[in-house]
Design an enzyme around this catalytic site. Structure first.
Site, PDB file in Angstrom:
ATOM      1  N   CYS A 142     -21.027 -14.215  -3.658  1.00 29.76           N
ATOM      2  CA  CYS A 142     -22.069 -14.429  -2.651  1.00 29.76           C
ATOM      3  C   CYS A 142     -21.876 -15.795  -1.967  1.00 29.76           C
ATOM      4  O   CYS A 142     -20.857 -16.019  -1.342  1.00 29.76           O
ATOM      5  CB  CYS A 142     -23.463 -14.266  -3.255  1.00 29.76           C
ATOM      6  SG  CYS A 142     -24.726 -13.929  -1.973  1.00 29.76           S
ATOM      7  N   HIS A 235     -23.762  -8.262  -4.886  1.00 26.51           N
ATOM      8  CA  HIS A 235     -24.101  -8.600  -6.272  1.00 26.51           C
ATOM      9  C   HIS A 235     -23.924  -7.458  -7.265  1.00 26.51           C
ATOM     10  O   HIS A 235     -24.888  -6.920  -7.800  1.00 26.51           O
ATOM     11  CB  HIS A 235     -25.539  -9.112  -6.328  1.00 26.51           C
ATOM     12  CG  HIS A 235     -25.729 -10.449  -5.693  1.00 26.51           C
ATOM     13  ND1 HIS A 235     -25.315 -11.626  -6.288  1.00 26.51           N
ATOM     14  CD2 HIS A 235     -26.279 -10.796  -4.503  1.00 26.51           C
ATOM     15  CE1 HIS A 235     -25.613 -12.643  -5.494  1.00 26.51           C
ATOM     16  NE2 HIS A 235     -26.196 -12.167  -4.410  1.00 26.51           N
ATOM     17  N   GLU A 237     -23.083  -7.887 -10.177  1.00 30.08           N
ATOM     18  CA  GLU A 237     -23.500  -8.399 -11.493  1.00 30.08           C
ATOM     19  C   GLU A 237     -24.993  -8.242 -11.752  1.00 30.08           C
ATOM     20  O   GLU A 237     -25.445  -8.442 -12.898  1.00 30.08           O
ATOM     21  CB  GLU A 237     -23.103  -9.875 -11.631  1.00 30.08           C
ATOM     22  CG  GLU A 237     -24.034 -10.884 -10.983  1.00 30.08           C
ATOM     23  CD  GLU A 237     -23.850 -11.037  -9.481  1.00 30.08           C
ATOM     24  OE1 GLU A 237     -24.547 -11.873  -8.883  1.00 30.08           O
ATOM     25  OE2 GLU A 237     -22.989 -10.312  -8.903  1.00 30.08           O
TER      26      GLU A 237
END
Length: 305
Positions: A142, A235, A237
């Site tokens: 990011c 994202h 994760e």
């Protein structure tokens, strides 16, 4: 093989409960294996949540991982206990003479600032230059990925008129890439950002190759072979409830925020969100770890030479 974590790090109990193989440094030292040394430069306010998210992904691979937590030297976090930072984190200036097989540079909620306005920008530039001589492969996530692509290629970030927020469909535009082994042609990824990188500017920068992209939110994953780096702007994760936490936080603070798109069943925030990205998250980080394993020197001191 497991990920090596201190027994007192919160991620140790979290991952053990989830069935991820975890071992202490003392036990790892008794195994005649060179683990992959992976650093996490954690720029997020919620340090423990971010530790858990990335440890979960890289700890699920078949390789033994020595997971090192790193912080900016002078920047003081306001959202994580000083005792936790002192116990588990090392400042960059302390580790900069060491070698790493991999490094993850996380995002940071400072998108509204120009890069030069970030208080730790000078040291982060030092970190990014250091990766070229001390890290075999770097993964910028990011804002961290945007910072790297700007630093190495001058590609700027651009403010969006409205926050890109939700789970957006993405395309696999480089199916032969080793980083995308096992990927579907079409899948969703959580997105939560006020800025974007533009495809035409990435295409104009020599040495960059887009691997994943979305018709709605633009380029997502970019390979920079010349700098041995990957940049991801979204994202994978994230936990199942991370977007929910962000939405509830902004609602609670009275900030204008749209319901995250394609996240809640029927776009109804009263219903539990569904995780539709977990398998691809494990594929991406597992493929990254495997590529490091296949190409990093056995003698870690040879990295960068």
């Amino acid at each position: 093989m497991p990920i090596t974590l201190p027994a007192t790090l919160p991620a140790f109990d979290v991952l053990t409960h989830e069935g991820v193989m975890v071992m202490t440094p003392e036990r790892a030292a008794r195994q005649d294996i060179r683990p992959l040394r992976i650093g996490l430069l954690n720029l997020m306010p919620k340090k423990i949540q971010t530790e858990n998210q990335f440890a979960r992904l890289i700890g699920a691979t078949p390789l033994q991982i020595d997971f090192q937590l790193i912080r900016m030297t002078e920047h003081q976090t306001k959202n994580t206990a000083a005792e936790h930072m002192a116990a588990f984190y090392r400042p960059f200036q302390e580790v900069k003479h060491e070698k790493f097989d991999g490094l993850i540079i996380t995002g940071a909620p400072i998108e509204h600032l120009d890069f030069s306005e970030v208080t730790y920008w000078d040291e982060l530039c030092e970190v990014m230059d250091w990766t070229q001589t001390h890290v075999h492969s770097t993964f910028g996530v990011c804002w961290g990925g945007m910072a790297m692509i700007y630093h190495f290629h001058g590609v700027p970030k651009h403010m969006l008129a409205a926050k890109a927020f939700g789970c957006f469909r993405h395309r696999n535009v480089a199916p032969v890439s080793p980083y995308l082994r096992g990927f579907s042609d079409d899948f969703v990824i959580p997105v939560s950002r006020w800025t974007e990188m533009r495809q035409d500017e990435i295409d104009a920068a020599p040495g960059l190759r887009t691997l994943l992209a979305s018709d709605e939110v633009g380029p997502c994953l970019v390979e920079d072979a010349g700098h041995r780096a990957l940049y991801i702007f979204n994202h994978f994760e994230y936990d199942s409830d991370t977007l929910k936490q962000e939405y509830d936080r902004d609602i609670g603070n009275g900030k204008p925020i749209n319901v995250p798109r394609n996240y809640y069943p029927d776009d109804d925030p009263t219903k539990p969100p569904l995780n539709r990205w977990r398998s691809h998250a494990h594929l991406l980080y597992g493929n990254w770890i495997n590529e490091i394993y296949q190409s990093t020197p056995y003698d870690i001191q040879q990295i960068g030479r």
